[in-house]
Design an enzyme around this catalytic site. Structure first.
Site, PDB file in Angstrom:
ATOM      1  CD  GLN A  96      20.767  -9.692  27.837  1.00  0.00           C
ATOM      2  OE1 GLN A  96      19.692  -9.555  28.300  1.00  0.00           O
ATOM      3  NE2 GLN A  96      21.662  -8.946  27.411  1.00  0.00           N
TER       4      GLN A  96
ATOM      5  CE1 TYR B  56      17.648  -2.596  33.198  1.00  0.00           C
ATOM      6  CE2 TYR B  56      18.423  -2.851  31.129  1.00  0.00           C
ATOM      7  CZ  TYR B  56      17.653  -2.483  31.942  1.00  0.00           C
ATOM      8  OH  TYR B  56      16.366  -2.200  31.111  1.00  0.00           O
TER       9      TYR B  56
ATOM     10  NE  ARG C  42      23.266  -5.998  23.719  1.00  0.00           N
ATOM     11  CZ  ARG C  42      22.139  -5.562  23.065  1.00  0.00           C
ATOM     12  NH1 ARG C  42      20.987  -5.753  24.173  1.00  0.00           N
ATOM     13  NH2 ARG C  42      22.072  -5.198  21.892  1.00  0.00           N
TER      14      ARG C  42
ATOM     15  N   GLY D 218      17.136  -6.443  16.214  1.00  0.00           N
ATOM     16  CA  GLY D 218      16.036  -6.615  17.344  1.00  0.00           C
ATOM     17  C   GLY D 218      14.545  -6.546  16.884  1.00  0.00           C
TER      18      GLY D 218
HETATM   19  C1  PHB Z   1      13.514  -3.377  28.864  1.00  0.00           C
HETATM   20  O1  PHB Z   1      12.949  -4.128  29.198  1.00  0.00           O
HETATM   21  O2  PHB Z   1      13.313  -2.098  28.563  1.00  0.00           O
HETATM   22  C2  PHB Z   1      15.118  -3.570  28.423  1.00  0.00           C
HETATM   23  C3  PHB Z   1      15.581  -4.839  28.872  1.00  0.00           C
HETATM   24  C4  PHB Z   1      16.842  -4.903  28.886  1.00  0.00           C
HETATM   25  C5  PHB Z   1      17.685  -4.444  28.236  1.00  0.00           C
HETATM   26  C6  PHB Z   1      17.224  -2.878  27.509  1.00  0.00           C
HETATM   27  C7  PHB Z   1      15.851  -2.766  27.965  1.00  0.00           C
HETATM   28  O3  PHB Z   1      18.878  -4.334  27.699  1.00  0.00           O
END
Ligand code: PHB
Length: 360
Positions: free
Chosen positions: A98, A179, A226, A316
């Site tokens: 990713q 992000y 994603r 997850g």
């Molecule tokens: C996180 O580190 O909290 C985190 C990282 C990537 C994501 C969501 C949360 O897509």
């Protein structure tokens, strides 16, 4: 009707089951972003997933937003990842990398020379950054100049090329969860007036340019993306999530990607990220393999697959606590209890010491 144990063709890969391991930040890399033996063991233990997706992996030093997250911009990182992918393949698995740029979800203390994090617009997210000095309030990021955007695209392309060299089976472009690429997509975080702001087509431009750069490296059928249409995390919102993401998905269709990975996060807080819609409505627009995620268990996953609303389900927390999750679901066996205090950072405990069914 397909269930979790119906094989799936994903581009050139044949997945033996439809359980993906979701990308999971675990903060157990070195400060230099190099995966080591402990990370090798963690991924190796989980190789029975139809597809492993690596934890979010930083594409450049300026892409970092959390301590001890791995990178994929230099040779030492490639060498580290090669030990991970080799172990996963030896165990019969498949793993995508990713590709991650955090945008404004960072802090000067995590940046080279204490620089400001970058974003589409100079809008400070509410909340605190996780830093090596503890939690510190987010700062107002620096808005990227239009002329800098080709450099961001190049960082994604370079990281994709290194992921290929590191022996991954494909890459997932992270355009979710607040992000950088998601910050461009949603109008709560993108107030630009150039060709990368305003209309949905403009807000999607950077993502499309990234995909146009990454797909030739890998072949589009080894590239996923994603999206998180309703995710309010990281202070995200959009005035029209259904309109925005319906158009984004239309724009993604022509690439012929391996998959679209949705997280339904936010579905349980209707309206927090903008007017509610059912994210799986995007199924009717998307022309390829659809992976969905967030809070699924065995029965709900089988139901969404049987109903044809998704082709693959990413898990997850269940994969954190159960390295052999497919075998457990197949046997309808009990699951280990996850320990949230060990999700982020630490060592073996809560990472590689959850027992398999066999060991238990
Ligand atoms: C996180 O580190 O909290 C985190 C990282 C990537 C994501 C969501 C949360 O897509």
């Amino acid at each position: 009707m397909p269930d979790l144990f119906t094989p799936l063709q994903l581009g050139p890969l044949t997945l033996p089951n439809r359980l993906a391991m979701a990308p999971l930040t675990r903060n157990r890399s070195t400060p230099e972003g190099v995966p080591g033996p402990l990370n090798v063991e963690y991924y190796r233990q989980r190789a029975s997933a139809g597809l492993l997706i690596s934890e979010a992996t930083c594409i450049a030093p300026s892409a970092i937003g959390y301590p001890l997250t791995p990178g994929i911009w230099n040779e030492a990182q490639v060498a580290g990842w090669r030990t991970v992918t080799g172990a996963v393949h030896a165990a019969g698995g498949r793993i995508y990398c990713q590709l991650w740029h955090v945008g404004r979800i960072s802090h000067p203390s995590l940046q080279v020379d204490g620089q400001l994090p970058v974003a589409p617009s100079a809008l400070r997210p509410t909340g605190d950054a996780v830093t090596y000095q503890g939690m510190q309030p987010y700062v107002t990021p620096r808005a990227l100049e239009t002329a800098e955007l080709p450099g961001i695209v190049e960082q994604f392309r370079h990281a994709a090329a290194l992921a290929l060299a590191a022996g991954f089976d494909g890459v997932e472009v992270h355009a979710a969860n607040g992000y950088l690429l998601d910050e461009f997509l949603r109008d709560g975080s993108n107030h630009r007036s150039d060709a990368y702001g305003g209309s949905v087509d403009n807000r999607a431009r950077l993502l499309l340019e990234v995909l146009a750069a990454v797909c030739p490296v890998w072949g589009a059928d080894r590239v996923g993306v994603r999206l998180s249409p309703l995710q309010p995390f990281n202070d995200m919102r959009d005035s029209n999530p259904q309109g925005t993401f319906s158009r984004v998905v239309e724009l993604l269709n022509p690439f012929g990607l391996a998959y679209l990975h949705l997280t339904e996060m936010g579905k349980d807080a209707p309206g927090a990220a903008g007017p509610y819609f059912d994210p799986l409505a995007l199924r009717d627009i998307w022309k390829g393999v659809l992976m969905t995620n967030a809070g699924y268990d065995r029965d709900r996953a089988n139901a969404v697959l049987a109903a044809g609303r998704a082709d693959l389900v990413a898990f997850g927390v269940p994969f954190i606590a159960n390295p052999d999750l497919p075998a457990r679901y197949q046997a309808n066996a009990p699951l280990n209890t996850p320990d949230p205090t060990t999700f982020y950072g630490g060592a073996e405990r809560g990472y590689t010491d959850y027992p398999s069914l066999e060991a238990a």
